[in-house]
Design an enzyme around this catalytic site. Structure first.
Site, PDB file in Angstrom:
ATOM      1  N   HIS A 149       0.805  -1.231   0.000  1.00  0.00           N
ATOM      2  CA  HIS A 149       0.000   0.000   0.000  1.00  0.00           C
ATOM      3  C   HIS A 149       0.836   1.279   0.000  1.00  0.00           C
ATOM      4  O   HIS A 149       0.304   2.356  -0.281  1.00  0.00           O
ATOM      5  CB  HIS A 149      -0.922   0.037   1.217  1.00  0.00           C
ATOM      6  CG  HIS A 149      -1.972  -1.032   1.235  1.00  0.00           C
ATOM      7  ND1 HIS A 149      -2.846  -1.232   0.189  1.00  0.00           N
ATOM      8  CD2 HIS A 149      -2.285  -1.968   2.175  1.00  0.00           C
ATOM      9  CE1 HIS A 149      -3.656  -2.243   0.484  1.00  0.00           C
ATOM     10  NE2 HIS A 149      -3.335  -2.708   1.671  1.00  0.00           N
ATOM     11  N   HIS A 186      -6.600  -7.347   0.263  1.00  0.00           N
ATOM     12  CA  HIS A 186      -6.695  -5.923  -0.083  1.00  0.00           C
ATOM     13  C   HIS A 186      -6.083  -5.664  -1.460  1.00  0.00           C
ATOM     14  O   HIS A 186      -5.111  -6.324  -1.845  1.00  0.00           O
ATOM     15  CB  HIS A 186      -5.984  -5.067   0.964  1.00  0.00           C
ATOM     16  CG  HIS A 186      -6.537  -5.214   2.350  1.00  0.00           C
ATOM     17  ND1 HIS A 186      -5.994  -6.071   3.282  1.00  0.00           N
ATOM     18  CD2 HIS A 186      -7.601  -4.630   2.942  1.00  0.00           C
ATOM     19  CE1 HIS A 186      -6.692  -6.001   4.401  1.00  0.00           C
ATOM     20  NE2 HIS A 186      -7.681  -5.139   4.229  1.00  0.00           N
TER      21      HIS A 186
END
Length: 500
Positions: A149, A186
């Site tokens: 991320h 994710h």
């Protein structure tokens, strides 16, 4: 010592691979804070399982060299890296504006040894890429990496430095094309964003999509400009099981390998897509998750395996231990050997856990529609892209003690977190706070705040001719990449200066 054989050029999938495994005994000492779901201690638990299953003796075990500031700045902004280097728990109250600017504080807290932690996990991933580039191994493993991320200028989703982007940039020095595959629950937004406008890196992410962090990864997000159709997103719903997952993964990845023909593959093996994860909502078994590793391994392409998410730490250790066995071509017994973290795995004390009976909200029709759409997008790629044959840039300097020595030198004792140097055992001193290991059953005490959906980072818009601020197109299209002789080339596009 049995280290497997280099079987990339020929041979059945069952032939063993030569595996380099990166591990730093200090990694388990870093501590995000009380109640935080990210626990680096899971890496130490994984290592203990590998040792007691006898897997370490079949791999080349290496301590990663810490990534230097200039290495991190190959992707990240100088001021952001400088901030990470200087910030401490004692000084953070004096830098509130910087904390907000770089998104550090809540999901991504300041903790003792933060910069060293980033250097260590990034060093393992870049070191793995260097080993693959030199042909020293077929598969490189860094379970401490995979923090997908992190952005160029900010932390996000428990991630500070994007070791994956740094490793891919290293692989691009040798390989014309690199494939990134993400099976974390994710969306792999930081990696996709970095390579969104180039055709030299294809990113494929299988993830929960909807009211879920980071909120990106729509089926319609395909890439931009030269990178159109080189970003693939597979949006999934709660409860997906092994059969449903593989009904997408294998046909899509099979077509990707056929069309894109990567020189190397990076597989992020986030274990939060397993059944029963503290923050997850999928229903994959460990064998179902590992089937992705087995399938990508079967293509006999240099492979970098990285960690990622995973918040029920006993299952994370189970998963990554089993997947290390898959990398080695070894099947592990379900009955777990006695080791220092044995009590974590009760009451069954087995390597595998049964999936739950949760509802699979992914209907067959929805999955077929997703598969058909993505295969159609892939059919629009007429051939694998290539770039001009030019001088290769120097390797990232990651000296390793065993590079010019016998393989027995510079190794790690498989049963201890100590530095092995000849006959002398030198315990590694810890400069970071020792984690108080909370029993797994108590982790749910702090779930309410940690598990609420996190706000998505807004997607950066592009105007014609301009790259996203976080794109590393200039880095991967620089005129200094070595290609294999005989590859077709196309006119070179000059790099775009993204900081005029």
């Amino acid at each position: 010592m049995e280290t497997g054989g280099n079987s990339l050029l020929s041979g059945p999938d069952g032939v063993k691979r030569k595996v380099s495994y990166f591990y730093d005994p200090e990694i388990g000492n870093y501590y995000y804070g009380q109640g935080h779901p990210m626990k680096p201690h899971r890496i130490r638990m994984t290592h203990a399982l590998l040792a007691h299953y006898g897997l370490l003796q079949h791999m080349h075990v290496l301590k990663p060299n810490p990534a230097r500031e200039k290495d991190l700045c190959r992707f990240h902004a100088d001021d952001y890296v400088s901030f990470l280097r200087c910030i401490t728990p004692e000084t953070q109250q004096d830098q509130l504006r910087q904390l907000k600017r770089f998104n550090v504080g809540e999901d991504c807290p300041v903790f003792d040894g933060l910069y060293s932690f980033c250097q260590t996990y990034a060093g393992g991933s870049v070191g793995g890429a260097v080993k693959l580039n030199h042909g020293h191994c077929d598969i490189a493993v860094n379970w401490a990496g995979g923090l997908h991320h992190a952005k160029k200028c900010e932390a996000s989703g428990f991630c500070y430095v994007n070791d994956i982007v740094l490793a891919i940039l290293e692989l691009l020095k040798v390989h014309e094309r690199v494939l990134y595959v993400d099976i974390d629950i994710h969306h792999g937004d930081g990696v996709e964003e970095a390579f969104y406008t180039t055709d030299r890196v294809m990113t494929v992410s299988f993830h929960k999509f909807g009211d879920y962090f980071p909120g990106t990864g729509d089926l319609r997000d395909l890439g931009f400009g030269k990178g159109k159709y080189y970003s693939l997103n597979v949006p999934l719903d709660d409860g997906i099981d092994d059969d449903s997952y593989q009904s997408l993964f294998k046909p899509i990845m099979g077509k990707v390998m056929e069309v894109f023909r990567p020189g190397a593959v990076v597989l992020q093996c986030g274990a939060d897509s397993l059944s029963g994860d503290r923050l997850g909502c999928f229903n994959l078994s460990i064998k179902g998750h590992a089937e992705c590793v087995r399938y990508m391994r079967s293509f006999n392409v240099p492979l970098l395996l990285l960690g990622g998410g995973g918040y029920t730490i006993r299952n994370v250790a189970r998963c990554w231990c089993y997947e290390t066995g898959v990398a080695l071509g070894m099947e592990l017994e379900d009955k777990m050997p006695q080791h220092e973290y044995f009590e974590y795995f009760g009451p069954d004390y087995t390597l595998h856990v049964a999936p739950s009976n949760m509802e699979n909200k992914n209907s067959r029709q929805i999955l077929e529609d997703i598969r058909a759409k993505l295969l159609d997008n892939l059919s629009k790629l007429q051939h694998a892209p290539s770039v001009q044959f030019l001088e290769r840039p120097p390797d990232t300097e990651l000296p390793e003690a065993d590079e010019d020595q016998d393989e027995e030198d510079g190794k790690w004792d498989p049963h201890s977190d100590v530095n092995m140097d000849g006959d002398d055992c030198v315990p590694l001193s810890s400069g970071v706070k020792r984690e108080y290991v909370e029993p797994e059953s108590k982790e749910t005490d702090d779930m309410d705040e940690d598990e609420r959906p996190r706000e998505a980072d807004p997607m950066l818009t592009e105007s014609a001719g301009l790259k996203e601020p976080n794109s590393v197109l200039a880095a991967v299209d620089e005129p200094n990449v070595k290609l294999e002789p005989g590859n077709s080339s196309k006119p070179f596009d000059p790099p775009v200066d993204k900081n005029p």
